[in-house]
Every structure is written in structure tokens, then in C-alpha cells.
Design a protein around this motif. Structure first.
Motif, short mmCIF file in Angstrom:
data_model
loop_
_atom_site.label_atom_id
_atom_site.label_comp_id
_atom_site.label_asym_id
_atom_site.label_seq_id
_atom_site.Cartn_x
_atom_site.Cartn_y
_atom_site.Cartn_z
N SER A 1 0.85 -1.18 0.00
CA SER A 1 0.00 0.00 0.00
C SER A 1 0.90 1.24 0.00
O SER A 1 2.01 1.22 0.53
CB SER A 1 -0.90 0.01 1.24
OG SER A 1 -0.12 -0.02 2.43
N TYR A 2 0.42 2.31 -0.61
CA TYR A 2 1.30 3.46 -0.78
C TYR A 2 0.53 4.77 -0.74
O TYR A 2 -0.70 4.80 -0.85
CB TYR A 2 2.06 3.36 -2.10
CG TYR A 2 1.20 3.52 -3.34
CD1 TYR A 2 0.96 4.79 -3.89
CD2 TYR A 2 0.60 2.43 -3.97
CE1 TYR A 2 0.17 4.95 -5.02
CE2 TYR A 2 -0.18 2.58 -5.10
CZ TYR A 2 -0.40 3.83 -5.62
OH TYR A 2 -1.19 4.01 -6.74
N GLU A 3 1.31 5.86 -0.61
CA GLU A 3 0.82 7.22 -0.77
C GLU A 3 1.88 8.00 -1.53
O GLU A 3 3.07 7.70 -1.43
CB GLU A 3 0.53 7.89 0.58
CG GLU A 3 1.78 8.14 1.41
CD GLU A 3 1.52 8.95 2.67
OE1 GLU A 3 0.38 9.42 2.86
OE2 GLU A 3 2.48 9.12 3.47
N VAL A 4 1.44 8.98 -2.29
CA VAL A 4 2.35 9.87 -2.99
C VAL A 4 2.18 11.26 -2.39
O VAL A 4 1.10 11.85 -2.46
CB VAL A 4 2.06 9.91 -4.50
CG1 VAL A 4 2.97 10.91 -5.19
CG2 VAL A 4 2.23 8.53 -5.12
N VAL A 5 3.22 11.77 -1.75
CA VAL A 5 3.19 13.08 -1.11
C VAL A 5 3.82 14.09 -2.07
O VAL A 5 5.04 14.19 -2.18
CB VAL A 5 3.93 13.08 0.23
CG1 VAL A 5 3.80 14.44 0.92
CG2 VAL A 5 3.39 11.98 1.14
N ALA A 6 2.97 14.81 -2.79
CA ALA A 6 3.43 15.82 -3.73
C ALA A 6 3.56 17.15 -2.98
O ALA A 6 2.56 17.73 -2.55
CB ALA A 6 2.46 15.96 -4.90
N VAL A 7 4.78 17.64 -2.81
CA VAL A 7 5.04 18.88 -2.07
C VAL A 7 5.13 20.03 -3.06
O VAL A 7 6.12 20.17 -3.79
CB VAL A 7 6.33 18.77 -1.24
CG1 VAL A 7 6.53 20.04 -0.40
CG2 VAL A 7 6.30 17.54 -0.35
N ASP A 8 4.10 20.85 -3.10
CA ASP A 8 4.08 22.01 -3.98
C ASP A 8 4.85 23.14 -3.31
O ASP A 8 4.37 23.76 -2.36
CB ASP A 8 2.63 22.43 -4.25
CG ASP A 8 2.54 23.68 -5.11
OD1 ASP A 8 3.55 24.05 -5.73
OD2 ASP A 8 1.45 24.30 -5.14
N LEU B 1 9.18 14.62 4.13
CA LEU B 1 9.60 13.59 5.08
C LEU B 1 8.86 13.72 6.40
O LEU B 1 8.52 12.72 7.05
CB LEU B 1 11.11 13.66 5.32
CG LEU B 1 12.02 13.32 4.13
CD1 LEU B 1 13.48 13.42 4.53
CD2 LEU B 1 11.72 11.94 3.58
N SER B 2 8.61 14.94 6.83
CA SER B 2 7.86 15.15 8.07
C SER B 2 6.42 14.70 7.95
O SER B 2 5.81 14.26 8.94
CB SER B 2 7.92 16.63 8.48
OG SER B 2 9.24 17.05 8.73
N ALA B 3 5.85 14.80 6.75
CA ALA B 3 4.45 14.44 6.56
C ALA B 3 4.25 12.98 6.18
O ALA B 3 3.16 12.43 6.37
CB ALA B 3 3.84 15.33 5.47
N ALA B 4 5.28 12.33 5.63
CA ALA B 4 5.13 10.95 5.13
C ALA B 4 4.80 10.00 6.27
O ALA B 4 5.35 10.10 7.38
CB ALA B 4 6.41 10.51 4.43
N ARG B 5 3.93 9.03 5.98
CA ARG B 5 3.48 8.07 7.00
C ARG B 5 3.97 6.66 6.74
O ARG B 5 3.74 5.76 7.56
CB ARG B 5 1.96 8.05 7.05
CG ARG B 5 1.30 9.39 7.37
CD ARG B 5 -0.21 9.29 7.21
NE ARG B 5 -0.57 8.99 5.82
CZ ARG B 5 -1.72 8.43 5.45
NH1 ARG B 5 -2.63 8.11 6.35
NH2 ARG B 5 -1.97 8.20 4.17
N GLY B 6 4.61 6.39 5.63
CA GLY B 6 4.96 5.03 5.24
C GLY B 6 6.07 4.41 6.06
O GLY B 6 6.89 5.11 6.67
#
Length: 323
Positions: free
Chosen positions: A35-42, A82-87
Motif C-alpha cells: 500500500s502506498y501514498e504519494v506526497v506531492a510537495v508544492d 519527510l515530516s508528513a510521510a506516513r509510510g
């Protein structure tokens, strides 16, 4: 849902390449057994990047948009991701598709089979880069190793996979203006590498002009090594020895009645000593500036919007009106 894999992608004015990125990245991640998430940092984009991200998010539930209030820079944007990523595993990837997303599956396999915390993407073929880019990169890595960064992998940029323990260690660091390609190897966590061919930029223009490259090099050197300070010390010692030598020469010339002719030698000596002094002051100023910035404790970025938090906010009940 807690994802097993997070992919952090800093973006700044990437409207041209964004559709191509989604087209290549989504099939790769859908094919990974996790399972994954993509954290796009604008990172404060001024073009249609925020609009496109919201459009793709409606069609791709795993896409998460993290928008910064202003442009904070490439390394700060990665730190925000990196601070927001949960994986349990986190991959950092640029949006320009020079680092192929297909390598992510190889990184995951290397991490699982090798029991390592970090898997570096190594650019084994850089022929698509300009000659200046290749020469400057080679000089950067050679210079950093000479300054003490012996663990720095050659030709490893910001394309890497990290374990949750590694990400937590990076997030716990109080350092400002950190350069992650130096910080992560310095942690000393078990690592492996995966080689790949660096591709040409898929669309758009480079976001790393010469000024930002110089700034990154200065941050890397002053943020990681004390070698420049020691260099200033050696310059000072060399200047002292030269002054003693000139004093002895002047005394001998006085005793032997040898006249020293001309002002050229005097001007050269004074200019040389002044140049060394200014260089040493500049080096000291860089370190003092970093200390001052750290003492101020100002955040390097400000988050304006997180689509995950917005989606988790409960709906507000409609106001009740009584007759």
C-alpha cells in the motif's frame, strides 16, 4: 489507512512534466506489492501545478497534496515531505523524470532482501547531463570527500529509499539548511545501492541554476565539515610565517646595507595578506551565519495546505434556524 510506502516528490512550476510523471509513476506504484501514498510537495509554484495536482487527486486517491506557503527550496521541500510521510518506507523522487520511477521496485526488493535501512539510487550513466553538470558534480563529490564526507556515495543525488527509522532520525535533527545527500550517509545506517541510467528531463526547464548550485555547495561544506575553518587557521599560520620571514629579511638587509628597491613588492605583499584575511573572514562569516540562523529557530518552510488533513476534517453541520 497506514501506507507501507510513501513517495515524496518536491515540485516547483512543474505543470509541463506533471502529467507525464503521473502517467509513469502510477502504474509502477500500483504494481508494487505494498500500500502506498504519494506526497506531492508544492513548493510555492506560480504556474498551474496546484490546479493539476488537485485534478489528479480526484482521480488518484493515493495522491496527497502538501502545499507550502512560499518557495522554500528543494531541500526544505523534501524535508517537509519527510515530516508528513506516513509510510514504513519512504522514497524521495524529483518530478522531472530524470530519475526513472521504475527503479522504485528494485529499491524495495533490495531493502527487503538485504535488510538495510537506505537504498541509494546511483547514476551509472550520466551522458544525458551537460558536460558542465558532470564536471561540477564530479568536483562536488571529490571536494566533499576531501572535506571528510567519506561515506558519501558517488553519483547519488536525492533519489533514495529510506526506512521509517531513518526518516525519524532525519526528522529529529535540529539542523537548519540541511543537505540530505550528506546528512543521510552520515547517520551510518546499513545501506545498499541500485544503479540506473539518468534520463534527460522529460519536460520543462531546470530548477537548479548556477546560483542555487553554488548555494547548495556552500551549505554542504559549511553544514557538514570544519575543514574550511581549519583552512583559515592554516592560512593564518602561513601568513605569520611569511611575516617572520620578511622581518628576518629586512633585518639582514639592514645589517648588510642592502637597499630594497621598489614599491611593487610591497603592494603585492599587502594585497596578498589582505586577500587571505578577507577569505578567512568570509569563511568565518558563513559559519557565524549558520549559528545565527540556528539560534533564531525559524522554520525553513510553512505548510499552507495538506489534502490529508482536509479530507479528515469532519463536515460542519448546517446551522439550525428556528421559526
Amino acid at each position: 489507512m497506514h501506507p507501507e510506502l510513501s513517495v515524496v516528490i518536491p515540485m516547483y512550476d512543474e505543470e509541463q512534466v506533471l502529467p507525464l510523471l503521473v502517467e509513469r509513476l502510477r502504474p509502477v506504484l500500483d504494481g508494487v506489492d505494498a500500500s502506498y501514498e504519494v506526497v506531492a510537495v508544492d513548493d510555492g509554484s506560480r504556474d498551474q501545478t496546484p490546479v493539476l495536482l488537485q485534478r489528479f487527486r480526484r482521480e488518484w486517491p493515493e495522491l496527497r497534496v502538501l502545499r507550502l506557503r512560499a518557495n522554500a527550496g528543494h531541500q526544505a521541500a523534501i524535508s517537509a515531505g519527510l515530516s508528513a510521510a506516513r509510510g514504513d518506507w519512504v522514497v524521495t523522487l524529483d518530478a522531472d523524470l530524470q530519475d526513472p520511477p521504475e527503479v522504485i521496485a528494485e529499491m524495495m526488493a533490495a531493502a527487503r532482501t538485504g535488510g538495510v535501512d537506505v537504498v541509494y539510487g546511483i547514476r551509472t550513466d550520466r551522458r544525458t547531463d551537460s558536460v558542465f553538470k558532470r564536471v561540477s558534480a564530479k568536483g562536488f563529490y571529490a571536494g566533499m570527500r576531501a572535506a571528510g564526507a567519506t561515506d558519501l556515495p558517488t553519483n547519488a543525488g536525492d533519489f533514495r529509499l529510506m526506512s521509517r527509522a531513518t526518516v525519524d532520525a532525519v526528522n529529529a535533527l535540529p539542523e537548519h539548511h540541511r543537505v540530505l545527500r550528506l546528512v543521510i550517509p552520515s547517520l551510518g545506517f546499513p545501506s545498499a545501492s541500485v544503479g540506473y541510467r539518468r534520463e534527460a528531463r522529460a519536460a520543462g526547464g531546470s530548477k537548479y541554476p548556477i546560483g542555487k548550485m553554488i548555494r547548495l555547495s556552500v551549505d554542504s561544506l559549511t553544514g557538514f565539515s570544519l575543514a574550511p575553518l581549519r583552512l583559515a587557521t592554516w592560512f593564518g599560520l602561513g601568513g605569520f610565517l611569511a611575516a617572520v620571514g620578511l622581518l628576518l629579511y629586512a633585518l639582514v638587509a639592514k645589517l648588510t646595507n642592502i637597499t630594497v628597491a621598489g614599491w611593487t613588492s610591497t603592494v603585492v605583499i599587502v594585497a596578498s595578506v589582505g586577500a587571505v584575511q578577507l577569505l578567512c573572514l568570509g569563511i568565518l562569516g558563513e559559519y557565524v551565519g549558520r549559528i545565527y540562523s540556528t539560534l533564531q529557530r525559524r522554520p525553513t518552510y510553512y505548510v499552507a495546505y495538506d489534502s490529508l488533513s482536509a479530507a479528515e476534517e469532519p463536515a460542519q453541520p448546517a446551522p439550525q434556524h428556528r421559526d
